[in-house]
Motif scaffolding. Structure first.
Motif, PDB file in Angstrom:
ATOM      1  N   ALA A 345       3.383   1.316  -4.279  1.00 58.06           N
ATOM      2  CA  ALA A 345       4.711   0.699  -4.202  1.00 58.06           C
ATOM      3  C   ALA A 345       4.639  -0.795  -3.931  1.00 58.06           C
ATOM      4  CB  ALA A 345       5.539   1.394  -3.127  1.00 58.06           C
ATOM      5  N   GLN A 346       3.704  -1.201  -3.085  1.00 59.79           N
ATOM      6  CA  GLN A 346       3.656  -2.623  -2.734  1.00 59.79           C
ATOM      7  C   GLN A 346       3.149  -3.505  -3.880  1.00 59.79           C
ATOM      8  OE1 GLN A 346       1.234  -2.993   0.761  1.00 59.79           O
ATOM      9  NE2 GLN A 346      -0.675  -2.453  -0.270  1.00 59.79           N
ATOM     10  N   GLN A 347       2.687  -2.879  -4.949  1.00 57.36           N
ATOM     11  CA  GLN A 347       2.286  -3.639  -6.140  1.00 57.36           C
ATOM     12  C   GLN A 347       3.466  -3.890  -7.084  1.00 57.36           C
ATOM     13  OE1 GLN A 347      -0.826  -4.836  -6.218  1.00 57.36           O
ATOM     14  NE2 GLN A 347      -1.101  -3.773  -4.248  1.00 57.36           N
ATOM     15  N   ILE A 348       4.602  -3.240  -6.811  1.00 60.24           N
ATOM     16  CA  ILE A 348       5.775  -3.378  -7.674  1.00 60.24           C
ATOM     17  C   ILE A 348       6.541  -4.650  -7.294  1.00 60.24           C
ATOM     18  CG2 ILE A 348       7.930  -2.290  -8.417  1.00 60.24           C
ATOM     19  CD1 ILE A 348       6.713   0.412  -7.526  1.00 60.24           C
ATOM     20  N   PRO A 349       6.826  -5.523  -8.227  1.00 53.95           N
ATOM     21  CA  PRO A 349       7.589  -6.742  -7.914  1.00 53.95           C
ATOM     22  C   PRO A 349       8.930  -6.414  -7.250  1.00 53.95           C
ATOM     23  CG  PRO A 349       6.662  -6.885 -10.116  1.00 53.95           C
ATOM     24  CD  PRO A 349       6.431  -5.476  -9.658  1.00 53.95           C
ATOM     25  N   GLY A 350       9.208  -7.109  -6.153  1.00 49.26           N
ATOM     26  CA  GLY A 350      10.477  -6.909  -5.461  1.00 49.26           C
ATOM     27  C   GLY A 350      10.473  -5.799  -4.437  1.00 49.26           C
ATOM     28  N   VAL A 351       9.365  -5.083  -4.318  1.00 43.32           N
ATOM     29  CA  VAL A 351       9.271  -3.983  -3.350  1.00 43.32           C
ATOM     30  C   VAL A 351       8.426  -4.430  -2.160  1.00 43.32           C
ATOM     31  CG1 VAL A 351       8.408  -1.635  -2.937  1.00 43.32           C
ATOM     32  CG2 VAL A 351       9.568  -2.186  -5.087  1.00 43.32           C
ATOM     33  N   LYS A 352       8.893  -4.134  -0.959  1.00 41.67           N
ATOM     34  CA  LYS A 352       8.181  -4.511   0.263  1.00 41.67           C
ATOM     35  C   LYS A 352       7.945  -3.293   1.138  1.00 41.67           C
ATOM     36  CE  LYS A 352       8.434  -7.451   4.401  1.00 41.67           C
ATOM     37  NZ  LYS A 352       9.251  -8.419   5.172  1.00 41.67           N
ATOM     38  N   ILE A 353       6.747  -3.192   1.713  1.00 39.09           N
ATOM     39  CA  ILE A 353       6.412  -2.140   2.688  1.00 39.09           C
ATOM     40  C   ILE A 353       6.477  -2.755   4.084  1.00 39.09           C
ATOM     41  CG2 ILE A 353       4.651  -0.514   3.477  1.00 39.09           C
ATOM     42  CD1 ILE A 353       5.917   0.241   0.820  1.00 39.09           C
ATOM     43  N   HIS A 354       7.155  -2.083   5.000  1.00 40.57           N
ATOM     44  CA  HIS A 354       7.414  -2.632   6.336  1.00 40.57           C
ATOM     45  C   HIS A 354       6.537  -2.003   7.423  1.00 40.57           C
ATOM     46  CE1 HIS A 354      11.290  -4.668   5.153  1.00 40.57           C
ATOM     47  NE2 HIS A 354      11.107  -3.849   4.128  1.00 40.57           N
ATOM     48  N   THR A 355       5.464  -1.352   7.039  1.00 45.66           N
ATOM     49  CA  THR A 355       4.618  -0.606   7.959  1.00 45.66           C
ATOM     50  C   THR A 355       3.153  -0.879   7.646  1.00 45.66           C
ATOM     51  OG1 THR A 355       6.284   1.145   7.995  1.00 45.66           O
ATOM     52  CG2 THR A 355       4.107   1.713   8.850  1.00 45.66           C
ATOM     53  N   SER A 356       2.328  -0.967   8.685  1.00 44.51           N
ATOM     54  CA  SER A 356       0.885  -1.097   8.481  1.00 44.51           C
ATOM     55  C   SER A 356       0.361   0.141   7.761  1.00 44.51           C
ATOM     56  CB  SER A 356       0.168  -1.239   9.827  1.00 44.51           C
ATOM     57  OG  SER A 356      -1.236  -1.142   9.661  1.00 44.51           O
ATOM     58  N   LEU A 357      -0.620  -0.041   6.913  1.00 41.62           N
ATOM     59  CA  LEU A 357      -1.239   1.079   6.215  1.00 41.62           C
ATOM     60  C   LEU A 357      -2.569   1.478   6.854  1.00 41.62           C
ATOM     61  CD1 LEU A 357      -0.512   0.246   2.458  1.00 41.62           C
ATOM     62  CD2 LEU A 357       0.906   1.410   4.160  1.00 41.62           C
ATOM     63  N   LYS A 358      -2.934   0.825   7.948  1.00 47.21           N
ATOM     64  CA  LYS A 358      -4.172   1.167   8.659  1.00 47.21           C
ATOM     65  C   LYS A 358      -3.930   2.388   9.549  1.00 47.21           C
ATOM     66  CE  LYS A 358      -5.973  -3.557   8.697  1.00 47.21           C
ATOM     67  NZ  LYS A 358      -6.441  -4.688   9.548  1.00 47.21           N
ATOM     68  N   PRO A 359      -4.847   3.359   9.547  1.00 51.35           N
ATOM     69  CA  PRO A 359      -4.607   4.615  10.278  1.00 51.35           C
ATOM     70  C   PRO A 359      -4.472   4.463  11.788  1.00 51.35           C
ATOM     71  CG  PRO A 359      -6.869   4.510   9.467  1.00 51.35           C
ATOM     72  CD  PRO A 359      -6.132   3.385   8.816  1.00 51.35           C
ATOM     73  N   GLU A 360      -5.025   3.387  12.361  1.00 51.51           N
ATOM     74  CA  GLU A 360      -4.889   3.207  13.800  1.00 51.51           C
ATOM     75  C   GLU A 360      -3.515   2.671  14.193  1.00 51.51           C
ATOM     76  OE1 GLU A 360      -7.659  -0.276  12.504  1.00 51.51           O
ATOM     77  OE2 GLU A 360      -6.966   1.659  11.702  1.00 51.51           O
ATOM     78  N   TYR A 361      -2.741   2.208  13.215  1.00 46.78           N
ATOM     79  CA  TYR A 361      -1.437   1.619  13.532  1.00 46.78           C
ATOM     80  C   TYR A 361      -0.260   2.377  12.932  1.00 46.78           C
ATOM     81  CZ  TYR A 361      -4.340  -2.232  15.116  1.00 46.78           C
ATOM     82  OH  TYR A 361      -5.290  -2.988  15.767  1.00 46.78           O
ATOM     83  N   SER A 362      -0.512   3.358  12.072  1.00 43.20           N
ATOM     84  CA  SER A 362       0.571   4.188  11.541  1.00 43.20           C
ATOM     85  C   SER A 362      -0.027   5.450  10.953  1.00 43.20           C
ATOM     86  CB  SER A 362       1.359   3.435  10.455  1.00 43.20           C
ATOM     87  OG  SER A 362       0.594   3.326   9.261  1.00 43.20           O
ATOM     88  N   CYS A 363       0.835   6.438  10.720  1.00 46.58           N
ATOM     89  CA  CYS A 363       0.345   7.667  10.098  1.00 46.58           C
ATOM     90  C   CYS A 363       1.278   8.112   8.981  1.00 46.58           C
ATOM     91  CB  CYS A 363       0.184   8.782  11.127  1.00 46.58           C
ATOM     92  SG  CYS A 363      -0.575  10.262  10.421  1.00 46.58           S
ATOM     93  N   ALA A 364       2.344   8.828   9.303  1.00 49.76           N
ATOM     94  CA  ALA A 364       3.196   9.436   8.278  1.00 49.76           C
ATOM     95  C   ALA A 364       4.300   8.519   7.786  1.00 49.76           C
ATOM     96  CB  ALA A 364       3.814  10.721   8.820  1.00 49.76           C
ATOM     97  N   ILE A 365       4.932   7.804   8.708  1.00 50.81           N
ATOM     98  CA  ILE A 365       6.141   7.038   8.407  1.00 50.81           C
ATOM     99  C   ILE A 365       5.805   5.686   7.793  1.00 50.81           C
ATOM    100  CG2 ILE A 365       8.127   5.873   9.447  1.00 50.81           C
ATOM    101  CD1 ILE A 365       8.102   8.057  11.617  1.00 50.81           C
ATOM    102  N   ALA A 366       6.569   5.309   6.760  1.00 46.90           N
ATOM    103  CA  ALA A 366       6.513   3.944   6.238  1.00 46.90           C
ATOM    104  C   ALA A 366       7.914   3.527   5.806  1.00 46.90           C
ATOM    105  CB  ALA A 366       5.543   3.829   5.060  1.00 46.90           C
ATOM    106  N   GLY A 367       8.223   2.263   6.029  1.00 50.43           N
ATOM    107  CA  GLY A 367       9.497   1.721   5.582  1.00 50.43           C
ATOM    108  C   GLY A 367       9.313   0.972   4.265  1.00 50.43           C
ATOM    109  N   VAL A 368      10.283   1.095   3.372  1.00 48.46           N
ATOM    110  CA  VAL A 368      10.220   0.411   2.079  1.00 48.46           C
ATOM    111  C   VAL A 368      11.567  -0.218   1.772  1.00 48.46           C
ATOM    112  CG1 VAL A 368      10.844   2.489   0.756  1.00 48.46           C
ATOM    113  CG2 VAL A 368       9.551   0.665  -0.356  1.00 48.46           C
ATOM    114  N   SER A 369      11.552  -1.369   1.122  1.00 53.90           N
ATOM    115  CA  SER A 369      12.803  -2.009   0.699  1.00 53.90           C
ATOM    116  C   SER A 369      12.627  -2.584  -0.697  1.00 53.90           C
ATOM    117  CB  SER A 369      13.213  -3.117   1.680  1.00 53.90           C
ATOM    118  OG  SER A 369      12.237  -4.146   1.711  1.00 53.90           O
ATOM    119  N   VAL A 370      13.746  -2.804  -1.360  1.00 56.82           N
ATOM    120  CA  VAL A 370      13.784  -3.416  -2.689  1.00 56.82           C
ATOM    121  C   VAL A 370      14.685  -4.638  -2.600  1.00 56.82           C
ATOM    122  CG1 VAL A 370      14.508  -3.135  -5.092  1.00 56.82           C
ATOM    123  CG2 VAL A 370      13.365  -1.246  -3.905  1.00 56.82           C
TER     124      VAL A 370
END
Length: 428
Positions: A345-370
């Motif tokens: 998703a973060q490779q799509i123009p205009g799409v932003k991920i609001h959560t770390s993708l590193k396992p020590e800082y997040s697991c299941a939840i991620a925020g996304v916006s367009v």
């Protein structure tokens, strides 16, 4: 008469059977899970053949709607649904007998198993209905005085923030809230923020283990160690961590912990658990009255009146299901699923991920916006155009849609999510 005897025998087994050889998990899933192990490759990141068996055990995997709001409440696997249905049928034959004289005997074995899962003493575990009830019990039960300070943050769960505000109105305590710009990939920065807020009047630090808004994993153990050096107690909201992250409550070094079991453990809706360090139990007043409110017996927190013993006992099959997979394996899978869709998703123009993708800082939840769309608008497009269920977040500078997969989530469903983002972003 034979049918009657058969029913009575089956009913008795149901009352205490979740942790025996005749458990419904053993009947419905154990053989399939064992067979699936032959597909498990420790060196593989995907193991899709193995996870296909797990997915099949959830009726939600066959839903017409792609459910990606498992952070709100997770669907139960078939075995938990069946257990709840059978307990309800049993109770309907005579609730005052089957609930109070049969099912009630299952609470102590359940307490033992929850304690084993949590890595703590069974005498520190109370079984209740959700994290709100668990943590409100502690928040309203603490013997705080006017002027005593509590440090939390603006991204704690609303019901907990409101509970502290109510104590502030009622008792004159001082409730202070920190603000963070998540995601943060620096534990020391977070710990220092709490430490810098401490004054001689600070008595409690309230920490959310996994922040529900964006999925940030907080450094609870480090905060607890810092706080204890200063004589401060720590309350942990584990609603989004228990049953998902591979940890023991004792590892956190906190004083109080509450969780909902109907999230990542996939227990029936309306099931929860509270942990209180043994030497703290006596000083916490029960939220609901008890005949010995200053007792050191953890059971004083369970005098909730008549409630669903059926829900309570079906938790046992959720534990069986969890242990059939293994928490570490489950955590790694769900993090993989989150990372799978979010990296695309973060490779799509205009799409932003609001959560770390590193396992020590997040697991299941991620925020996304367009870009160009409000969270509510993006959430509506997901559902109306693609039958993808998520949840919008617009709160304290966080504006995104929260996406949360679970073990039953299929890769093909996440591909549909990414495809939906591509189409939506082009039109935004």
């Amino acid at each position: 008469m034979n049918n009657r005897r058969s029913f009575m025998k089956k009913s008795a087994a149901l009352g205490l059977g979740a942790f025996g050889i005749n458990s419904l998990f053993n009947e419905l899933h154990a053989a399939d899970f064992q067979n699936a192990e032959r597909f498990w490759d420790p060196g593989s990141e995907t193991n899709d053949d193995y996870w296909a068996t797990i997915q099949e055990a959830y009726t939600a995997s066959k839903s017409d709607v792609i459910i990606l709001n498992n952070g709100g409440v997770s669907p139960s696997p078939l075995v938990v649904q069946e257990a709840l249905e059978k307990y309800n049928r049993q109770a309907a034959q005579g609730p005052s007998y089957y609930m109070w004289r049969i099912m009630d005997k299952g609470r102590e074995p359940l307490r033992q198993r929850l304690a084993a899962m949590g890595g703590c003493d069974p005498e520190e575990i109370a079984i209740n209905r959700n994290a709100t009830e668990a943590l409100n019990t502690v928040i309203f039960g603490l013997p705080l005085q006017k002027g005593d300070e509590v440090i939390g943050m603006k991204y704690d769960y609303p019901n907990m923030m409101n509970a502290w505000r109510q104590r502030q109105l009622r008792d004159g305590i001082v409730y202070k809230q920190l603000s963070f710009d998540f995601p943060i990939e620096n534990d020391a920065q977070i710990v220092k923020a709490y430490e810098d807020a401490i004054t001689p009047q600070t008595k409690i630090i309230h920490v959310t283990h996994v922040v529900n808004w964006v999925g940030q994993i907080m450094p609870v153990k480090k905060i607890s160690q810092m706080a204890h050096k200063k004589g401060i107690e720590v309350i942990v909201d584990g609603a989004h961590s228990f049953g998902l992250i591979d940890f023991k409550i004792s590892d956190l070094e906190c004083d109080y912990f509450g969780t909902s079991l109907h999230k990542f453990l996939s227990a029936p809706v309306g099931s929860g658990m509270m942990w209180v360090k043994k030497d703290k139990i006596a000083k916490i007043w029960p939220l609901v009255c008890n005949h010995e409110p200053t007792s050191a017996d953890i059971r004083k927190f369970e005098t909730l009146g008549t409630r669903s013993f059926c829900i309570e006992q079906a938790i046992g099959e959720a534990i069986n299901f969890q242990e059939g997979i293994g928490t570490k394996r489950k955590q790694e899978r769900i993090h993989y699923l989150k990372k799978y869709w979010a990296e695309k998703a973060q490779q799509i123009p205009g799409v932003k991920i609001h959560t770390s993708l590193k396992p020590e800082y997040s697991c299941a939840i991620a925020g996304v916006s367009v870009d160009g769309l409000k969270p509510g608008e993006l959430d509506s497009k997901f559902f109306n155009d693609f039958k993808i269920h998520t949840t919008p977040v617009s709160y304290e500078g966080v504006h995104c849609v929260r996406v949360t997969p679970h073990v039953y989530t299929k890769i093909s469903d996440l591909d549909k999510l990414v495809g939906a983002l591509e189409k939506i972003s082009k039109k935004a």
